[in-house]
Design an enzyme around this catalytic site. Sequence first.
Site, PDB file in Angstrom:
ATOM      1  CD1 TRP A 148       0.293   0.543   3.298  1.00 55.17           C
ATOM      2  CD2 TRP A 148      -0.340  -1.699   3.022  1.00 55.17           C
ATOM      3  NE1 TRP A 148       0.647  -0.148   4.419  1.00 55.17           N
ATOM      4  CE2 TRP A 148       0.420  -1.558   4.393  1.00 55.17           C
ATOM      5  CE3 TRP A 148      -0.742  -2.709   2.381  1.00 55.17           C
ATOM      6  CZ2 TRP A 148       0.563  -2.709   5.106  1.00 55.17           C
ATOM      7  CZ3 TRP A 148      -0.373  -4.100   3.552  1.00 55.17           C
ATOM      8  CH2 TRP A 148       0.125  -3.758   4.743  1.00 55.17           C
ATOM      9  CD  GLU A 179      -3.595   3.107   7.851  1.00 59.20           C
ATOM     10  OE1 GLU A 179      -3.837   2.626   9.067  1.00 59.20           O
ATOM     11  OE2 GLU A 179      -2.448   3.412   7.444  1.00 59.20           O
ATOM     12  N   GLY A 189     -11.128 -11.641  10.096  1.00 62.06           N
ATOM     13  CA  GLY A 189     -12.207 -11.179  11.528  1.00 62.06           C
ATOM     14  C   GLY A 189     -12.421  -9.779  11.514  1.00 62.06           C
ATOM     15  CE1 TYR A 190     -11.797  -7.546  16.580  1.00 60.29           C
ATOM     16  CE2 TYR A 190     -10.222  -8.519  15.167  1.00 60.29           C
ATOM     17  CZ  TYR A 190     -10.627  -8.205  16.655  1.00 60.29           C
ATOM     18  OH  TYR A 190      -9.885  -8.491  17.712  1.00 60.29           O
ATOM     19  CE1 TYR A 244      -3.620   5.551  12.750  1.00 59.93           C
ATOM     20  CE2 TYR A 244      -5.137   3.791  11.739  1.00 59.93           C
ATOM     21  CZ  TYR A 244      -3.777   4.435  11.893  1.00 59.93           C
ATOM     22  OH  TYR A 244      -2.947   3.833  11.226  1.00 59.93           O
ATOM     23  CG  ASP A 274      -1.650   3.269  15.485  1.00 60.58           C
ATOM     24  OD1 ASP A 274      -0.728   4.014  15.981  1.00 60.58           O
ATOM     25  OD2 ASP A 274      -1.493   2.449  14.511  1.00 60.58           O
ATOM     26  CB  CYS A 276       9.277   2.629  20.036  1.00 60.89           C
ATOM     27  SG  CYS A 276       8.954   3.382  21.859  1.00 60.89           S
ATOM     28  CB  CYS A 316      16.340   2.436  23.962  1.00 69.11           C
ATOM     29  SG  CYS A 316      14.655   2.239  24.648  1.00 69.11           S
ATOM     30  CB  CYS A 328      15.521   4.669  19.181  1.00 67.15           C
ATOM     31  SG  CYS A 328      14.166   5.770  18.770  1.00 67.15           S
ATOM     32  CB  CYS A 360      13.479   9.029  23.880  1.00 66.94           C
ATOM     33  SG  CYS A 360      12.267   8.303  24.710  1.00 66.94           S
TER      34      CYS A 360
END
Length: 363
Positions: A30, A43, A87-88, A126, A144, A198, A205, A208, A214
């Site tokens: 996508w 999404e 699902g859902y 979202y 999200d 994360c 970390c 990152c 942070c």
Amino acid sequence: MISSTERLNIEEFQNDLINWFKAEQRDLPWRKDQDPYKVWVSEIMLQQTRVDTVIPYFNRFIEKFPTIEKLAEADEESVLKAWEGLGYYSRVRNLQSAVREVHETYNGTVPDTPEEIKTLKGVGPYTAGAILSIAYGVPEPAVDGNVMRVLSRILTIWDDIAKASSRKVFEEAVRQIISHDNPSFFNQALMELGALICTPTSPSCLLCPVREHCNGFMEGVQNQLPVKTKKKSTRHVELVAVILKNTEGKYLIHKRPEQGLLANLWEFPNVEKSNLIKPKNIIQDYLKNDFDITIQIDKESITNIQHVFSHLTWDIEVYTGKIIGQVKEENNMKLVTEEELLSYAFPVSHQKMWKGYQSILVK
């Protein structure tokens, strides 16, 4: 909240985050273009579903319904079949309903303003923010679970992310720090950072790209964030199901109600167990009393299936059997051949039943 963002060098944070995303972003289908329809489909699929699981579904879905027009004009059965296993299912019903509205009201063009896009069925804050920022370059937050986790650590936000009210806190944070030059990459980078670096437990970390920005890392509290209260325990339901065949070799399938869990999907006859009646007897009584169908069930069950929903667990004892006499077919009860059966959309639990049954036939 304001003090947290004030401690951030926003421009440097944006540059470090976006440059990392440009270099390290995953090759996802996508992301090939910024087609709002494809962004939208991805999404919706990604809600409560892992990326690796979504990729083949997305590719098949877009191949079958490549445009808004194709999805708007498709019959629900074929759409549910294309979604089968994700699902859902209310997600895809809402998606098709909203796509039809876009087709009819907006001449097939996904709206590019928050006011219009949020009126579409199933498009919450979202999803609206994701489509607007990724496809149209509008600096809208797309918050999200990944984004809340990342920002709770970077900005040391101690609000409970399990509470709906906390989303507003994180949306306001994004509005303060989002890149207006490249909101598409900024929002995607926050999501990607949460997925790859994360992570919920043991964040990486040292790898990152925004570690020096942070607050959570600097204060040594990254493992204490985000704050998230535990969900209520899931409810367990014991069911008995049966795969039934008539003398012509056709199988009995039943359509679930139009509303509620797994609405409009097809399934093999099943009913909740009772402590007072044997499983074989309860399914026989259910079919006789509710549908006037007489059956004979084989002696032993063939498999046990467990299926876990977000709020519910099904434990299903599965039998086989045969139909005695005739079946009065109705809209919600059909006799189908094996080939026809494969064209209907079934919940994952009933797909597992069918696979278990097929494995026995092979033996």
